[in-house]
Design an enzyme around this catalytic site. Structure first.
Site, PDB file in Angstrom:
ATOM      1  N   GLY A 151      23.332 -32.435  44.618  1.00  0.00           N
ATOM      2  CA  GLY A 151      24.012 -31.426  45.470  1.00  0.00           C
ATOM      3  C   GLY A 151      22.946 -30.731  46.476  1.00  0.00           C
ATOM      4  N   CYS A 155      12.646 -40.560  49.000  1.00  0.00           N
ATOM      5  CA  CYS A 155      11.535 -39.891  48.429  1.00  0.00           C
ATOM      6  C   CYS A 155      10.549 -40.948  47.885  1.00  0.00           C
ATOM      7  CB  CYS A 155      11.766 -38.781  47.452  1.00  0.00           C
ATOM      8  SG  CYS A 155      12.705 -39.327  45.837  1.00  0.00           S
TER       9      CYS A 155
END
Length: 310
Positions: A120, A236
């Protein structure tokens, strides 16, 4: 550590030697711990008030030059132990993790989807940028990770979010969103400074396994965004199979999409690849951005900005 020892330690990354600039410097940087960065949560207090609170308690920090609500803590090892964390005034978040929501051109009152939202950090940042207006749908396929997402949005005072639990590849096509974020599951090479365990799973088979998942997520996202809306795709990792080849696949199969240049003032990045292992890719992939750890003293990030024009 000698050059040979470095290359042996990070052997799975040697495939990027001709892609990543100053490759030896890149490998050396991976041995250094990541700076401790946090996002100032303006849903709970003004940024100036939060910084004043930190200063009063002797916590040293410096602002991130490119993002007004990000700071780097200089004398704190565990930001999650700070009082300001428990009060919801700060949220630990790696610096480059703050980039994708900033690129979404968010406006108050919009309907926004974070397709792979848990735990989140980016979803709550989206709510913060929108000032708790509009509506953010935070979706994730994992019940365990959704519990972390719920904890974070409650601690941070988010009021405009609902949580759904779908496989993002099959998220219902019931409505169109103004903006969609696909921060896709990936091989996580960009977090090696934080977790060397990311090196264990790296293999061609794993890259292509992730590629198939990621392209399905992105294909769903571009169906879920309205004409004129924006889809941000980020990972990433450094693997072209999970980055440029995913975006290239979708661009060649979906009409009415355009890549737009990624610009983040104050952070240096390198363009996306337009060729990999002898394979020519869509020329507009140069508009994507690759952020490398040794260039800005961060983790690694790939990000693409797509606009649905029809």
């Amino acid at each position: 550590m000698s050059g040979e020892a470095l290359e042996e330690k990070f052997a799975p990354l040697k495939r990027y030697e001709r892609v990543i600039p100053r490759f030896r410097e890149f490998l050396k940087c991976l041995e250094k711990p990541l700076p401790k960065t946090v996002r100032l949560n303006t849903l709970k207090a003004e940024a100036e008030e939060i910084m004043a609170s930190l200063e009063e308690r002797g916590i040293e920090f410096e602002p991130l030059g490119w993002y007004e609500h990000g700071i780097k803590l200089l004398n704190v090892e565990k930001p999650g132990n700070l009082l300001e964390y428990f009060l919801g005034l700060i949220h630990p978040q790696e610096e480059v993790s703050m980039i994708p929501p900033v690129l979404m051109e968010l406006e108050p009152g919009e309907l926004v989807l974070d397709l792979c939202a848990a735990p989140g950090s980016k979803a709550t940042q989206i709510s913060q940028i929108m000032g708790n207006t509009g509506h953010v749908v935070a979706n994730d396929v994992s019940l365990e990770r959704i519990s972390l997402l719920r904890d974070n949005y409650e601690r941070l005072g988010v009021l405009n979010m609902s949580i759904t639990m779908y496989d993002g590849r099959r998220f219902p096509l019931a409505c169109r969103f103004d903006k969609v974020l696909v921060d896709a599951p990936c091989s996580c090479e960009g977090v090696i400074r934080k977790d060397y365990g990311a090196l264990k799973n790296l293999s061609p088979g794993f890259y292509w396994h992730m590629h198939r998942l990621q392209r399905a997520l992105l294909l769903r996202a571009v169906k879920l965004v309205r004409p004129g809306g924006i889809v941000i795709y980020s990972t990433c990792t450094f693997a072209p199979e999970e980055n440029e080849l995913v975006v290239d696949y979708v661009l060649r199969r979906v009409e009415g999409l355009e890549l737009e240049p990624v610009e983040v003032g104050g952070l240096k990045h390198y363009p996306g690849l337009t060729e990999w292992e002898g394979r020519e890719l869509h020329p507009d992939l140069a508009y994507c951005a690759r952020f490398y750890p040794h260039v800005n003293d961060t983790g690694g990030l790939f990000v693409a900005k797509l606009r649905r024009i029809s």
